[in-house]
Design a protein around this motif. Structure first.
Motif, short mmCIF file in Angstrom:
data_model
loop_
_atom_site.label_atom_id
_atom_site.label_comp_id
_atom_site.label_asym_id
_atom_site.label_seq_id
_atom_site.Cartn_x
_atom_site.Cartn_y
_atom_site.Cartn_z
N ALA A 121 0.83 -1.21 0.00
CA ALA A 121 0.00 0.00 0.00
C ALA A 121 0.86 1.26 0.00
O ALA A 121 0.41 2.33 -0.39
N ALA A 122 2.11 1.13 0.44
CA ALA A 122 3.01 2.29 0.50
C ALA A 122 3.80 2.50 -0.79
O ALA A 122 4.65 3.39 -0.85
N SER A 123 3.53 1.71 -1.81
CA SER A 123 4.32 1.80 -3.05
C SER A 123 4.32 3.20 -3.65
O SER A 123 5.31 3.63 -4.25
N LYS A 124 3.23 3.92 -3.48
CA LYS A 124 3.14 5.26 -4.06
C LYS A 124 4.14 6.23 -3.44
O LYS A 124 4.42 7.29 -4.00
N GLN A 125 4.67 5.87 -2.27
CA GLN A 125 5.69 6.71 -1.65
C GLN A 125 7.03 6.64 -2.39
O GLN A 125 7.89 7.51 -2.23
N TYR A 126 7.18 5.58 -3.21
CA TYR A 126 8.43 5.35 -3.93
C TYR A 126 8.31 5.54 -5.44
O TYR A 126 9.31 5.70 -6.13
N THR A 127 7.09 5.51 -5.95
CA THR A 127 6.90 5.65 -7.39
C THR A 127 5.49 6.14 -7.69
O THR A 127 4.51 5.69 -7.08
N GLY A 128 5.39 7.04 -8.64
CA GLY A 128 4.09 7.45 -9.14
C GLY A 128 3.76 6.77 -10.45
O GLY A 128 2.64 6.87 -10.95
N ASP A 129 4.74 6.06 -11.00
CA ASP A 129 4.58 5.42 -12.30
C ASP A 129 4.61 3.88 -12.22
O ASP A 129 4.85 3.21 -13.22
N ARG A 130 4.43 3.38 -11.00
CA ARG A 130 4.39 1.92 -10.75
C ARG A 130 5.69 1.22 -11.17
O ARG A 130 5.68 0.07 -11.60
N VAL A 131 6.80 1.93 -11.03
CA VAL A 131 8.10 1.32 -11.26
C VAL A 131 8.40 0.37 -10.11
O VAL A 131 8.05 0.63 -8.96
N VAL A 132 9.05 -0.76 -10.40
CA VAL A 132 9.45 -1.72 -9.37
C VAL A 132 10.97 -1.67 -9.23
O VAL A 132 11.71 -1.66 -10.23
N GLY A 133 11.45 -1.63 -8.01
CA GLY A 133 12.88 -1.62 -7.75
C GLY A 133 13.25 -2.62 -6.68
O GLY A 133 12.39 -3.26 -6.07
N HIS A 134 14.54 -2.76 -6.44
CA HIS A 134 14.99 -3.62 -5.34
C HIS A 134 16.28 -3.07 -4.77
O HIS A 134 17.08 -2.44 -5.46
N ARG A 135 16.47 -3.30 -3.48
CA ARG A 135 17.66 -2.86 -2.76
C ARG A 135 18.16 -4.02 -1.89
O ARG A 135 17.38 -4.67 -1.19
N ARG A 212 16.67 12.57 10.83
CA ARG A 212 17.64 11.79 10.05
C ARG A 212 17.08 11.29 8.72
O ARG A 212 17.84 11.02 7.79
N LEU A 213 15.75 11.14 8.63
CA LEU A 213 15.16 10.64 7.39
C LEU A 213 13.85 11.38 7.12
O LEU A 213 12.76 10.82 7.26
N PRO A 214 13.91 12.65 6.75
CA PRO A 214 12.68 13.41 6.51
C PRO A 214 11.91 12.92 5.30
O PRO A 214 10.69 13.10 5.23
N GLN A 215 12.60 12.33 4.34
CA GLN A 215 11.91 11.73 3.19
C GLN A 215 12.75 10.56 2.68
O GLN A 215 13.94 10.46 2.96
N THR A 216 12.11 9.67 1.93
CA THR A 216 12.81 8.49 1.45
C THR A 216 13.97 8.85 0.53
O THR A 216 13.90 9.82 -0.23
N LEU A 217 15.02 8.07 0.61
CA LEU A 217 16.14 8.18 -0.32
C LEU A 217 16.10 7.06 -1.36
O LEU A 217 17.06 6.86 -2.10
N SER A 218 14.97 6.36 -1.42
CA SER A 218 14.84 5.20 -2.31
C SER A 218 13.78 5.41 -3.38
O SER A 218 13.29 4.44 -3.98
N ALA A 219 13.41 6.67 -3.64
CA ALA A 219 12.39 6.95 -4.66
C ALA A 219 12.84 6.42 -6.02
O ALA A 219 14.01 6.51 -6.39
N LEU A 220 11.88 5.89 -6.76
CA LEU A 220 12.17 5.30 -8.07
C LEU A 220 11.86 6.24 -9.23
O LEU A 220 12.24 5.97 -10.37
N GLY A 225 5.72 9.78 -3.64
CA GLY A 225 5.22 10.55 -2.51
C GLY A 225 6.31 10.96 -1.54
O GLY A 225 6.28 12.03 -0.95
N GLY A 226 7.26 10.05 -1.31
CA GLY A 226 8.44 10.39 -0.53
C GLY A 226 8.39 10.11 0.95
O GLY A 226 9.38 10.31 1.66
N LYS A 227 7.25 9.63 1.46
CA LYS A 227 7.15 9.37 2.90
C LYS A 227 7.94 8.11 3.25
O LYS A 227 7.70 7.04 2.69
N PRO A 228 8.89 8.17 4.19
CA PRO A 228 9.71 7.01 4.52
C PRO A 228 9.03 6.11 5.56
O PRO A 228 8.12 6.53 6.27
N GLU A 229 9.51 4.86 5.64
CA GLU A 229 8.96 3.93 6.64
C GLU A 229 9.71 4.00 7.96
O GLU A 229 9.11 3.93 9.02
#
Length: 262
Positions: A121-135, A212-220, A225-229
């Motif tokens: 459900a949080a995927s929109k925080q990392y992508t607005g275009d439904r990109v899939v990534g991995h770390r 220390r983490l105001p927004q995600t550094l893993s955006a795709l 959206g940018g909200k971190p976990e």
């Protein structure tokens, strides 16, 4: 041993390579609220971004084969025409599994967060275009002789070994080296602090997370959206590890506010 995946108990191998549970930085109390009991760290502590996705495994085997798994089950093996499509793990990691270099005398387990797309459900925080990534966030290396002994044990013993710190994880310098060697992006490294600098109180920890983490550094992509976990805290040798999620701290402080006398 001469490893042969077709002669291996896959249920035992699955248990052997599952990722262990990570405790919360502050201990959980009633109804999931946090207590003021914080995990004890000593020495340098590394903070990394905790990404809200799905836990996945690439199990690279000494016979040149590989398996893909979710946190709980195996999903696909090298040569399979069709893999279990659960959470998009196989589609995201099959190409990676094919190019990883196997160790001829060890089982290598790469633990990655697959995120974005429609994974959570949080995927929109990392992508607005439904990109899939991995770390990549951890690697275990189990030598052949140790693996042979462990795979012969009952699953309950394997599980206990795993959950009590038996898995030989790579220390931070070796993890970084292996990630570079295989061309893998690590979960973002945020800081290295002395343990004495970590906040001990729940409210101060929430403020620490926000600083220390105001927004995600893993955006795709740029429309994330940018909200971190949250943040994972770990020693360089990984002997102590804990997670601190914004949601847990916000929930705890809301409950405390509602229950405080007016």
């Amino acid at each position: 041993m001469t490893f042969n995946v077709r002669a291996t108990d896959l249920d035992a191998l699955n248990s052997l390579t599952k990722y262990p549970s990570i405790p919360t930085y502050h201990a959980l109390g009633d109804r999931g609220s946090l207590t003021e009991e914080a995990t004890a760290f000593t020495g340098p502590v590394i903070g990394t971004e905790k990404i809200d996705g799905t836990n996945a495994r690439v199990i690279s085997l000494p016979d040149g084969t590989w398996l893909l798994g979710s946190r709980e089950e195996l999903l696909c093996a090298k040569g399979d025409l069709i893999g279990n499509p659960a959470q998009g793990i196989v589609a995201a990691l099959r190409g990676l599994a094919d190019r990883l270099n196997p160790f001829i005398d060890s089982i290598m387990v790469y633990y990655l967060e697959v995120y974005g797309g429609k994974v959570t459900a949080a995927s929109k925080q990392y992508t607005g275009d439904r990109v899939v990534g991995h770390r990549l966030f951890d690697i275990v290396v189990i030598p052949d002789d140790e693996a042979e002994t462990l795979l012969a044990k009952p699953q309950a013993e394997i599980s206990s070994w795993r959950e009590h710190g038996g898995q030989p994880f790579l220390a931070e310098p070796d993890l970084a080296w292996m990630a570079s060697k295989e061309g893998l992006d690590l979960a973002p490294r945020l800081f290295t602090l002395d343990a004495a600098e970590l906040p001990r109180e729940v409210d101060k920890t929430l403020a620490f997370l926000a600083e220390r983490l105001p927004q995600t550094l893993s955006a795709l992509d740029d429309s994330a959206g940018g909200k971190p976990e949250g943040i994972v805290l770990r020693t360089a040798d990984r002997n102590v590890i804990a997670k601190a999620r914004f949601e847990d701290y916000n929930r705890t402080l809301r409950r405390r506010s509602r229950n405080s006398p007016t």
